[in-house]
Design a protein around this motif. Structure first.
Motif, PDB file in Angstrom:
ATOM      1  N   PHE A 103       0.836  -1.189   0.000  1.00 26.41           N
ATOM      2  CA  PHE A 103       0.000   0.000   0.000  1.00 26.41           C
ATOM      3  C   PHE A 103       0.868   1.234   0.000  1.00 26.41           C
ATOM      4  N   ASP A 104       0.341   2.256  -0.591  1.00 25.17           N
ATOM      5  CA  ASP A 104       0.984   3.552  -0.533  1.00 25.17           C
ATOM      6  C   ASP A 104       1.041   3.961   0.949  1.00 25.17           C
ATOM      7  N   PRO A 105       2.249   4.141   1.496  1.00 24.16           N
ATOM      8  CA  PRO A 105       2.353   4.411   2.933  1.00 24.16           C
ATOM      9  C   PRO A 105       1.701   5.736   3.353  1.00 24.16           C
ATOM     10  N   SER A 106       1.401   6.579   2.391  1.00 19.65           N
ATOM     11  CA  SER A 106       0.782   7.844   2.769  1.00 19.65           C
ATOM     12  C   SER A 106      -0.728   7.694   2.986  1.00 19.65           C
ATOM     13  N   ILE A 107      -1.264   6.519   2.650  1.00 17.98           N
ATOM     14  CA  ILE A 107      -2.697   6.298   2.863  1.00 17.98           C
ATOM     15  C   ILE A 107      -2.911   5.630   4.219  1.00 17.98           C
ATOM     16  N   PRO A 108      -3.743   6.226   5.073  1.00 17.29           N
ATOM     17  CA  PRO A 108      -3.956   5.624   6.391  1.00 17.29           C
ATOM     18  C   PRO A 108      -4.461   4.191   6.267  1.00 17.29           C
ATOM     19  N   ARG A 109      -3.993   3.353   7.166  1.00 14.32           N
ATOM     20  CA  ARG A 109      -4.334   1.938   7.111  1.00 14.32           C
ATOM     21  C   ARG A 109      -5.848   1.684   7.113  1.00 14.32           C
ATOM     22  N   CYS A 110      -6.570   2.499   7.891  1.00 18.63           N
ATOM     23  CA  CYS A 110      -8.013   2.273   7.979  1.00 18.63           C
ATOM     24  C   CYS A 110      -8.716   2.516   6.646  1.00 18.63           C
ATOM     25  N   LEU A 111      -8.051   3.182   5.708  1.00 19.12           N
ATOM     26  CA  LEU A 111      -8.675   3.447   4.402  1.00 19.12           C
ATOM     27  C   LEU A 111      -8.289   2.425   3.350  1.00 19.12           C
ATOM     28  N   HIS A 112      -7.398   1.512   3.686  1.00 23.60           N
ATOM     29  CA  HIS A 112      -6.979   0.521   2.690  1.00 23.60           C
ATOM     30  C   HIS A 112      -8.141  -0.294   2.158  1.00 23.60           C
ATOM     31  N   GLN A 113      -9.181  -0.474   2.997  1.00 20.72           N
ATOM     32  CA  GLN A 113     -10.344  -1.227   2.526  1.00 20.72           C
ATOM     33  C   GLN A 113     -11.069  -0.513   1.384  1.00 20.72           C
ATOM     34  N   PHE A 114     -10.830   0.785   1.225  1.00 18.07           N
ATOM     35  CA  PHE A 114     -11.481   1.530   0.147  1.00 18.07           C
ATOM     36  C   PHE A 114     -10.506   1.995  -0.934  1.00 18.07           C
ATOM     37  N   VAL A 115      -9.291   2.262  -0.524  1.00 16.92           N
ATOM     38  CA  VAL A 115      -8.307   2.835  -1.435  1.00 16.92           C
ATOM     39  C   VAL A 115      -7.110   1.905  -1.481  1.00 16.92           C
ATOM     40  N   ASP A 116      -7.011   1.054  -2.509  1.00 11.33           N
ATOM     41  CA  ASP A 116      -5.857   0.156  -2.474  1.00 11.33           C
ATOM     42  C   ASP A 116      -4.750   0.541  -3.447  1.00 11.33           C
ATOM     43  N   GLN A 117      -5.019   1.444  -4.372  1.00 14.24           N
ATOM     44  CA  GLN A 117      -3.997   1.757  -5.367  1.00 14.24           C
ATOM     45  C   GLN A 117      -3.486   3.193  -5.311  1.00 14.24           C
ATOM     46  N   GLY A 118      -3.952   3.971  -4.396  1.00 19.81           N
ATOM     47  CA  GLY A 118      -3.576   5.385  -4.392  1.00 19.81           C
ATOM     48  C   GLY A 118      -4.774   6.227  -4.792  1.00 19.81           C
ATOM     49  N   TYR A 119      -4.762   7.456  -4.327  1.00 21.07           N
ATOM     50  CA  TYR A 119      -5.916   8.334  -4.534  1.00 21.07           C
ATOM     51  C   TYR A 119      -6.203   8.598  -6.006  1.00 21.07           C
ATOM     52  N   ALA A 120      -5.137   8.632  -6.814  1.00 21.15           N
ATOM     53  CA  ALA A 120      -5.318   9.001  -8.215  1.00 21.15           C
ATOM     54  C   ALA A 120      -6.200   8.007  -8.975  1.00 21.15           C
ATOM     55  N   GLU A 121      -6.185   6.735  -8.510  1.00 24.72           N
ATOM     56  CA  GLU A 121      -6.921   5.691  -9.244  1.00 24.72           C
ATOM     57  C   GLU A 121      -8.415   5.662  -8.945  1.00 24.72           C
ATOM     58  N   LEU A 122      -8.859   6.483  -8.021  1.00 21.57           N
ATOM     59  CA  LEU A 122     -10.270   6.414  -7.628  1.00 21.57           C
ATOM     60  C   LEU A 122     -11.180   7.054  -8.683  1.00 21.57           C
ATOM     61  N   PRO A 123     -12.430   6.591  -8.753  1.00 23.10           N
ATOM     62  CA  PRO A 123     -13.377   7.174  -9.720  1.00 23.10           C
ATOM     63  C   PRO A 123     -13.925   8.522  -9.250  1.00 23.10           C
ATOM     64  N   TRP A 124     -13.077   9.531  -9.320  1.00 23.80           N
ATOM     65  CA  TRP A 124     -13.474  10.861  -8.855  1.00 23.80           C
ATOM     66  C   TRP A 124     -14.607  11.413  -9.715  1.00 23.80           C
ATOM     67  N   LYS A 125     -15.543  12.071  -9.070  1.00 31.01           N
ATOM     68  CA  LYS A 125     -16.627  12.754  -9.789  1.00 31.01           C
ATOM     69  C   LYS A 125     -16.514  14.255  -9.558  1.00 31.01           C
ATOM     70  N   ARG A 126     -16.753  14.984 -10.615  1.00 31.50           N
ATOM     71  CA  ARG A 126     -16.635  16.426 -10.514  1.00 31.50           C
ATOM     72  C   ARG A 126     -17.846  17.013  -9.795  1.00 31.50           C
ATOM     73  N   VAL A 127     -17.581  17.822  -8.787  1.00 30.36           N
ATOM     74  CA  VAL A 127     -18.661  18.490  -8.060  1.00 30.36           C
ATOM     75  C   VAL A 127     -18.751  19.944  -8.502  1.00 30.36           C
ATOM     76  N   SER A 128     -17.588  20.565  -8.681  1.00 33.88           N
ATOM     77  CA  SER A 128     -17.521  21.933  -9.181  1.00 33.88           C
ATOM     78  C   SER A 128     -16.147  22.094  -9.823  1.00 33.88           C
ATOM     79  N   THR A 129     -15.846  23.272 -10.339  1.00 40.71           N
ATOM     80  CA  THR A 129     -14.524  23.449 -10.947  1.00 40.71           C
ATOM     81  C   THR A 129     -13.410  23.168  -9.946  1.00 40.71           C
ATOM     82  N   ASP A 130     -13.679  23.437  -8.684  1.00 43.64           N
ATOM     83  CA  ASP A 130     -12.632  23.287  -7.679  1.00 43.64           C
ATOM     84  C   ASP A 130     -12.632  21.937  -6.969  1.00 43.64           C
ATOM     85  N   ILE A 131     -13.758  21.253  -7.000  1.00 35.60           N
ATOM     86  CA  ILE A 131     -13.894  20.063  -6.141  1.00 35.60           C
ATOM     87  C   ILE A 131     -14.270  18.798  -6.901  1.00 35.60           C
TER      88      ILE A 131
END
Lengths: 195, 220
Positions: free
Chosen positions: B89-117
């Motif tokens: 696991f990416d050591p910068s990801i807290p262990r408790c989140l490994h169940q949701f994030v196993d490859q790093g934040y960049a790989e997640l299916p991000w959805k656009r909320v606004s130009t900034d978020i």
């Protein structure tokens, strides 16, 4: 018995139990394990029954879960991080959370396994054992002297496993009062760390 | 500066130690603990309080049958997941989140909320709380918002500021429904937060609990 000799005997007991856990870890000693069972199983059952009075089978199942982990994880127990009583408490708490989730009473998509790592595989913390047992004796003494309304909220939260919200409903108190009573109790017990 | 505002309140940590905190909030506390030495120390003390309370209970005798069954089973016990290859696991990801994030934040299916978020929902807790990650672009702002319930935020990467101050990696922030705030990410990098927002209403009675799924569906 005086408070002093009480403390004496409970710390002697703890040393004997500590010897048992290391025999379990190093020699897979079943008679040492049986001693741990004799001491802790009734406590674990009481802890389960505090949440679910009358549920003897649930209590037995919790004993089985916790003691199984004791057998499997004895090697990982680190006396410099927490004393054995505290380790057993954290195992019992974790097993109870798992049990509630498995049995559908906690229909959450969150797996608690990695949420409560506590001391299962972390390096030694900043605490020394001697300092620790002194702290434990003072917590014990402090609990005895807490005003009833403060020990009542601690019991709800720690033993009955109630959220602040549930505690406030059951005690018919505003949520803020429940929280401030917990805080006051912790302050009285002198367990708050300066930030 | 009041450092205590960037940590979970003592009573919240106590509920975590007791195991009586809703798991979504426990997730935030756990993510914070990985960064915070003083809260970890605090937790060890709170666990001791739990241990002492447990010891004060009147012991409830265990049957010999239970003991014998357990002793007989010891030889056949094995740790559930011993052979499992430890994932990297990416050591910068807290262990408790490994169940949701196993490859790093960049790989997640991000959805656009606004130009900034951008956001990605991780799960729902059984009390209806929504657990999500929020990503704010450098210098970006989350428009002024209020919430229906409490909102718990832990900063995972980067930093942001709002009317009450600057928050950096590991900081734990609680805002209640009355707080109106406008978080702005700092200019140097994007900010990623774990955010738990409580559902609008929670019923706990037996019959009204049956309504919860309906209400939750409305709260998408």
């Amino acid at each position: 018995m005086t408070a002093m000799s009480n403390r004496q005997s409970s710390s002697e007991k703890l040393i004997a139990l500590g010897a048992c856990i290391s025999r379990v870890a190093k020699e897979r000693d079943k008679s040492a394990f049986a001693e741990l069972f004799d001491h802790y199983a009734p406590q674990i059952r009481a802890y389960s029954l505090a949440r679910e009075p009358g549920a003897d089978l649930v209590a037995d199942e919790l004993v089985q879960e916790v003691m199984t982990r004791v057998w499997l994880k004895a090697e990982k127990y680190n006396a410099s991080l927490a004393n054995l009583n505290t380790w057993i408490f954290t195992l019992a708490r974790n097993c109870r959370i798992d049990y509630l989730r498995r049995n559908g009473r906690y229909v959450s998509e969150i797996d608690p396994t990695d949420l409560f790592n506590d001391m299962e595989d972390e390096g030694p913390g900043p605490f020394q054992l001697a300092q620790q047992s002194r702290a434990e004796a003072s917590i014990r003494e402090g609990l005895r002297q807490l005003p009833r309304e403060q020990s009542e909220v601690l019991t709800k939260v720690y033993l009955e496993g109630k959220s602040h919200q549930q505690a406030s409903e059951e005690l018919k108190l505003p949520l803020g009062t429940v929280k401030s009573r917990v805080r006051l109790a912790l302050k009285k017990l002198e367990v708050l760390v300066e930030r | 500066m009041d450092r205590s505002s960037n940590h979970p309140a003592y009573e919240l940590l106590a509920a975590y130690s007791a195991g009586s905190l809703p798991l979504s909030q426990a997730l935030c506390v756990s993510a914070h603990l990985e960064h915070c030495h003083s809260c970890t120390r605090q937790l060890q003390r709170l666990n001791r309080v739990g241990s002492e309370l447990m010891q004060q209970l009147k012991p409830a005798k265990a049957s010999n049958d239970l003991k014998n069954r357990l002793l007989d089973s010891l030889d056949s016990l094995t740790d559930e997941a011993p052979a499992e290859q430890p994932k990297r696991f990416d050591p910068s990801i807290p262990r408790c989140l490994h169940q949701f994030v196993d490859q790093g934040y960049a790989e997640l299916p991000w959805k656009r909320v606004s130009t900034d978020i951008h956001s990605v929902e991780l799960c729902r807790d059984n009390n209806g709380a929504k657990v999500e990650l929020l990503k704010i672009r450098p210098g970006g702002s989350a428009t002024t918002h209020t919430h229906l319930g409490d909102e718990y935020t832990v900063i995972l990467e980067g930093s942001f500021s709002d009317e009450s101050g600057l928050y950096k990696q590991g900081d734990f922030v609680v805002k209640d429904a009355r707080d109106r705030h406008t978080p702005v990410a700092t200019q140097d990098r994007e900010c990623i937060c774990l955010a738990v927002t409580e559902g609008p209403i929670q019923f706990t009675g037996f019959f009204s609990r049956l309504l919860n799924p309906l209400i939750r569906r409305g709260y998408a």
